[in-house]
Design a protein around this motif. Structure first.
Motif, PDB file in Angstrom:
ATOM      1  N   LEU A 192       0.848  -1.188   0.000  1.00 53.53           N
ATOM      2  CA  LEU A 192       0.000   0.000   0.000  1.00 53.53           C
ATOM      3  C   LEU A 192       0.888   1.244   0.000  1.00 53.53           C
ATOM      4  O   LEU A 192       1.878   1.298   0.722  1.00 53.53           O
ATOM      5  CB  LEU A 192      -0.888   0.004   1.243  1.00 53.53           C
ATOM      6  N   THR A 193       0.537   2.218  -0.830  1.00 53.59           N
ATOM      7  CA  THR A 193       1.352   3.434  -0.913  1.00 53.59           C
ATOM      8  C   THR A 193       0.571   4.650  -0.448  1.00 53.59           C
ATOM      9  O   THR A 193      -0.589   4.832  -0.820  1.00 53.59           O
ATOM     10  CB  THR A 193       1.823   3.644  -2.363  1.00 53.59           C
ATOM     11  N   LEU A 194       1.210   5.475   0.383  1.00 51.95           N
ATOM     12  CA  LEU A 194       0.669   6.783   0.729  1.00 51.95           C
ATOM     13  C   LEU A 194       1.277   7.788  -0.243  1.00 51.95           C
ATOM     14  O   LEU A 194       2.489   7.969  -0.278  1.00 51.95           O
ATOM     15  CB  LEU A 194       1.042   7.182   2.167  1.00 51.95           C
ATOM     16  N   LEU A 195       0.416   8.394  -1.061  1.00 48.09           N
ATOM     17  CA  LEU A 195       0.865   9.304  -2.121  1.00 48.09           C
ATOM     18  C   LEU A 195       0.275  10.683  -1.877  1.00 48.09           C
ATOM     19  O   LEU A 195      -0.917  10.815  -1.598  1.00 48.09           O
ATOM     20  CB  LEU A 195       0.375   8.764  -3.474  1.00 48.09           C
ATOM     21  N   GLY A 196       1.103  11.700  -1.985  1.00 49.75           N
ATOM     22  CA  GLY A 196       0.582  13.058  -1.828  1.00 49.75           C
ATOM     23  C   GLY A 196       1.717  14.056  -1.833  1.00 49.75           C
ATOM     24  O   GLY A 196       2.884  13.679  -1.695  1.00 49.75           O
TER      25      GLY A 196
ATOM     26  N   GLU B 113       9.845   7.208   1.425  1.00 47.83           N
ATOM     27  CA  GLU B 113      10.569   7.748   0.266  1.00 47.83           C
ATOM     28  C   GLU B 113      11.989   7.171   0.189  1.00 47.83           C
ATOM     29  O   GLU B 113      12.954   7.927   0.103  1.00 47.83           O
ATOM     30  CB  GLU B 113      10.622   9.293   0.331  1.00 47.83           C
ATOM     31  N   PRO B 114      12.108   5.845   0.175  1.00 51.73           N
ATOM     32  CA  PRO B 114      13.450   5.243   0.238  1.00 51.73           C
ATOM     33  C   PRO B 114      14.269   5.508  -1.016  1.00 51.73           C
ATOM     34  O   PRO B 114      15.483   5.370  -0.990  1.00 51.73           O
ATOM     35  CB  PRO B 114      13.154   3.746   0.373  1.00 51.73           C
TER      36      PRO B 114
ATOM     37  N   VAL C 231       5.836   5.218   1.207  1.00 46.05           N
ATOM     38  CA  VAL C 231       5.485   6.634   1.090  1.00 46.05           C
ATOM     39  C   VAL C 231       6.217   7.242  -0.095  1.00 46.05           C
ATOM     40  O   VAL C 231       7.425   7.021  -0.261  1.00 46.05           O
ATOM     41  CB  VAL C 231       5.872   7.405   2.377  1.00 46.05           C
ATOM     42  N   THR C 232       5.491   7.980  -0.923  1.00 46.99           N
ATOM     43  CA  THR C 232       6.149   8.697  -2.023  1.00 46.99           C
ATOM     44  C   THR C 232       5.300   9.891  -2.448  1.00 46.99           C
ATOM     45  O   THR C 232       4.112   9.942  -2.144  1.00 46.99           O
ATOM     46  CB  THR C 232       6.397   7.782  -3.241  1.00 46.99           C
ATOM     47  N   HIS C 233       5.930  10.874  -3.119  1.00 45.29           N
ATOM     48  CA  HIS C 233       5.122  11.922  -3.740  1.00 45.29           C
ATOM     49  C   HIS C 233       5.179  11.790  -5.268  1.00 45.29           C
ATOM     50  O   HIS C 233       4.715  12.651  -5.991  1.00 45.29           O
ATOM     51  CB  HIS C 233       5.551  13.315  -3.269  1.00 45.29           C
TER      52      HIS C 233
END
Ligand SMILES: Nc1ncnc2c1ncn2[C@@H]1O[C@H](COP(=O)(O)OP(=O)(O)OP(=O)(O)O)[C@@H](O)[C@H]1O
Ligand SMILES: [Mg+2]
Length: 364
Positions: free
Chosen positions: A32-36, A159-160, A190-192
């Motif tokens: 699952l990715t948190l994108l924003g 954000e690795p 986590v990524t943007h």
């Protein structure tokens, strides 16, 4: 392996909440990715799961257990940070062994697990090196191996790949995906970067200003965005102002279709809507249409004429910037080698099912 739940979680640093009543359920083994965008609360959410940040309200569950008050070191999560957080004075093997020593494992087991983890990230020959003797990509592989060597229930990646150049980024994306599948570990990333999120994730959580805009598979977010924010955040899209102009008809694919017209009343199309939020007659809406769903064809139910202003080669086809009257423009993606050139008149067409109606919420 484990599920992860955030239930109505709130975090404040003095003023307004930076994470505002977020609920989210991660499945066992899911990626699952948190994108924003920057500052929307991704890292804060991840840190609340890891236990480095305590929520002001709500709860965190891992594997069905309420861990809201459990300290980080007892939550059994492995974390990788954007900046390499390796111990500079320890070798690669010693960096990996650190967490196992803390857990008081026997020396021969530590040795075996470190070797196995280094093999997994293809750094078996680097055990004796120090972090400063590694490239950026190798450091992040070591950080990943160090997070995995403790056999955590959940892998948390903040954000690795942020500090790596594009090619290395893509290499490591594939590597992370392979390892996640092999180990089968529940992973929150986590990524943007929307392309990164789309290529890696089973589901994506699109975040905005401390809240969740939409949760869904990459395909759902792309084909059925819930609002303008998600539509514009993922991929290229055309947004046209329209009004619902009549009753709802059943669409060919079973999706709901509703007739719409342009504000000048000159164009009449139909478009898909979300059953849960059927528009009322006369309601102003946005018609969202992906460039590659538009065809150069005069025989489709929804049509508009225009003039090509700009044709840009895109390798697997062309992007056409088409002026369609007034200040309306449509971006069209064609496939194939040939394309109309600038100045040519074209007829564009699309299927109603491929045009999604959105409510035009207030821009923030
Ligand atoms: N320890 C802290 N004290 C005060 N404010 C904080 C703290 N940590 C985070 N914030 C604020 O909370 C908000 C969300 O921060 P967070 O780090 O979760 O964002 P993010 O989505 O991870 O952003 P980025 O993509 O830049 O890493 C920001 O406005 C940030 O300034
Ligand atoms: Mg962050």
């Amino acid at each position: 392996m484990a599920t992860v739940q955030l239930q109505s979680v709130v975090k404040r640093y003095g003023g307004a909440p930076v994470v505002d009543t977020v609920s989210l359920s991660v499945r066992d083994g899911e990626f699952l990715t948190l994108l924003g965008p920057s500052g929307c609360g991704k890292t804060t959410c991840l840190r609340m799961i890891a236990g480095f940040v305590t929520p002001d309200a709500g709860s965190v569950h891992i594997g069905g257990e309420d861990v809201t008050r459990v300290p980080a070191y007892r939550r059994d999560t492995g974390m990788v940070f954007q900046q390499y957080a390796l111990f500079p004075h320890l070798t690669v093997a010693q960096n990996l062994a650190f967490g196992l020593r803390v857990r008081k494992l026997r020396a021969n087991e530590i040795k075996a697990r470190v070797a196995e983890a280094l093999e997994r990230v293809r750094l078996g020959d680097y055990a004796g090196r120090y972090p400063e003797q590694l490239s950026g990509g190798q450091k992040q592989r070591v950080a990943l191996a160090r997070a995995l060597v403790i056999n955590p229930r959940v892998l948390l990646l903040d954000e690795p790949l942020g500090a790596l150049d594009q090619q290395l980024r893509e290499e490591l994306q594939a590597e992370i995906k392979r390892i996640q599948r092999e180990v089968g570990i529940t992973t929150i990333f986590v990524t943007h970067d929307q392309a990164e999120a789309v290529s890696l994730s089973d589901r994506i959580v699109v975040m905005r200003a401390g809240g969740i805009s939409q949760i869904g598979s990459p395909q759902t977010l792309y084909d059925r965005p819930a609002n303008r924010y998600v539509a514009s955040f993922i991929g290229k899209i055309n947004l046209l102002e329209v009004r619902a102009s009549g009753a709802v008809a059943p669409g060919a694919s079973g999706a709901g279709l509703v007739p719409v017209s342009t504000p000048d009343g000159l164009r009449h199309w139909d478009a898909a809507f979300d059953h849960a939020r059927a528009p009322s007659a006369g309601e102003p809406l946005l018609l969202a249409l992906r460039p590659e769903r538009i065809q150069l064809a005069a025989n489709l139910p929804n049509r508009i004429e225009g003039r090509v202003e700009l044709a840009t080669y895109a390798g697997d086809g062309w992007y056409l910037d088409v002026a369609t009257g007034g200040d309306t423009r449509l971006l069209v993606k064609t496939s194939g080698r040939a394309a109309p050139s600038a100045g040519e008149h074209v007829t564009l067409g699309w299927h109603g099912e491929d045009a999604v109606l959105l409510r035009d919420e207030v821009a923030a």
